[in-house]
Each structure stands twice: as C-alpha cells, then as structure tokens.
Enzyme design. Structure first.
Site, short mmCIF file in Angstrom:
data_model
loop_
_atom_site.label_atom_id
_atom_site.label_comp_id
_atom_site.label_asym_id
_atom_site.label_seq_id
_atom_site.Cartn_x
_atom_site.Cartn_y
_atom_site.Cartn_z
N TYR A 156 41.54 51.67 75.10
CA TYR A 156 42.11 52.34 73.93
C TYR A 156 43.36 53.12 74.32
O TYR A 156 44.39 53.06 73.63
CB TYR A 156 41.05 53.26 73.33
N LYS A 160 47.14 52.42 72.79
CA LYS A 160 47.87 53.44 72.05
C LYS A 160 49.15 53.85 72.77
O LYS A 160 50.16 54.16 72.13
CB LYS A 160 46.98 54.65 71.78
#
Length: 257
Positions: A156, A160
């Site tokens: 993640y 991002k």
C-alpha cells in the site's frame, strides 16, 4: 446561487462507499454531473440513487479501474452521456495487510493494479477528453503513507508513493494545456475499509481509541472532510494549485515521536 462545479462533468472512481461516495455526493450538491465509476454494482447503484434523490445528476458505470477496456468504455460512456469530462477523482483503492517479506506476489500485483495502475489508466483515458474541453482537474487520493511508512502495509505504501510521483509528473506534462493535477494525502478516515481494519482486532473500540490518540485532534477524519478538500481542488477556487500534495491528517505527521 450557482454551485462551485456548475456545468462540470466529474468522474469519481470507487464512489460506491467511503471517501469516493462522499466526494460524489458533495460534487453533485455543487452542480456537477457525476459519473460513479465503481466495481461493486450494488454500491454504485446505491450512490447513483442517493444523488438523484437529492436532486442531483448522476450516472453509475460499472468499472474495474485495473482493466483498460473498462476504463476506456467508462470514459466513452461519460462523454456520450454528458458531452465532456472536466474533473477526474482517482479514489478507487484496496488495502492488503502485510510486511514486505510476507506479501505474496499475487497480493502485490492485485494492489498495484487497483491503487496505482488504476490511477494511470483513468488519467490516460480522461486526459484527451479534458484537452478537448480546454482543461480540467485531476484529484488523486493518495495517503499520508505516500509520505511516511507503515511496516505492515508495504504494498500500500509503495502504491501511494507511486500515486504521488505520478501526480507531479502529470501536473508538469499537462499544466501548459490547462489541466491541473493534485493529490490529497489523508490520514485514517472513518470508512468501511478502516472500520473493517478495526473490527479485525479483538478490541475494535480499544484500537480505535489507540489510533485516535496519535492525532493532534484526537480523532480520525470523516469522509465529508476529505470531500471538501476534493471540492476545493476540483473547483476554480484552486485555479493556481497544481502538483501539490494536500495533507489532511489531523496533525498525525507533524510529530517525530
């Protein structure tokens, strides 16, 4: 009094729930015609119905943002229905817990395909339509985890961080043509995804209190608070803002220890 997005056509990905739904609803309240690009058919149809019940204009288009054919068809449908595309909010995302060495290749690929490749694909097919309209605004929902690390969310964090880098590259490439590209970096937000994270703990309320204690404001955000930031970046109020990462984290990243 005209809304801040009156006459604009906005695509919001992952608009069936959480931050995306709050953004779609807020945009419609400000006069935008909103396309709900959502992979979950029930959630997408529900968001469309809610906007229409409030008197807004909405169109649900089933979309898997990790599939180029889906995204291209969604953009074509948007233009066929509304004649233009002015605003894109790249919000669709998934979360998979795992340290780097615990993350399977399958989970890594799945998360990157939605959280990063999805931003690429939606922007790739939206930008030509924005160019035809004389400009536009792209708002990418990144995360504070594009700026700081979480050892249990390796994939993640990587995705991002990539969203933030892509935001800057696109802003530089398309700024001369009147397309602004910005990112929002929220901290924890009270969405179904975050509630699911809390609920997996033996003491969900205890974990919520523990997480909230890390914030200067001693709470996590509500989806509507992120929606207000997206509205600012989508509207002419931010006409000189591009390549910016707007951090909305209740003071989380302000401290060292």
């Amino acid at each position: 009094m005209a809304g801040r997005l009156e006459g604009k056509v906005a695509v919001v990905t992952g608009a069936g729930s959480g931050i995306g739904r709050a953004i779609a609803l807020r945009f419609a309240q400000e006069g935008a015609r909103v396309v709900i690009a959502e992979v979950n058919r029930d959630a997408g149809a529900s968001a469309e119905s809610e906007i229409r019940a409030e008197g807004g204009s909405a169109l649900f288009v089933p979309t898997d943002v990790s599939r180029a054919a889906d995204v291209e068809a969604m953009v074509r449908r948007t233009v066929a229905e509304f004649g233009r595309l002015d605003v894109l909010v790249n919000n669709a995302a998934i979360q998979i817990l795992g340290r780097l060495d615990d993350t399977s290749e399958e989970d890594w690929d799945r998360l990157q395909s939605v959280n990063l490749k999805g931003v690429f694909l939606c922007s790739k097919y939206a930008i030509p339509e924005m160019l035809r309209s004389g400009g536009g605004s792209i708002v990418n929902i990144a995360s504070v985890l594009a700026l700081v690390g979480d050892p249990d969310l390796a994939a993640y964090c990587a995705a991002k961080g990539g969203v933030l880098a892509l935001t800057r590259a696109a802003a530089l490439a398309y700024g001369p043509a009147g397309i602004r590209v910005n990112a929002i970096c929220p901290g924890d937000v009270d969405t179904p995804m975050v509630r699911d994270y809390f609920n997996k703990d033996p003491d969900p309320e205890g974990l919520r209190r523990q997480v909230s204690s890390k914030y200067a404001l001693r709470r996590i955000a509500e989806p509507r608070e992120i929606a207000e930031a997206a509205l600012y970046l989508a509207s002419d109020a931010s006409s000189f803002v591009t390549a910016t990462a707007l951090v909305i984290d209740g003071g989380l990243t302000a401290k060292c220890y």
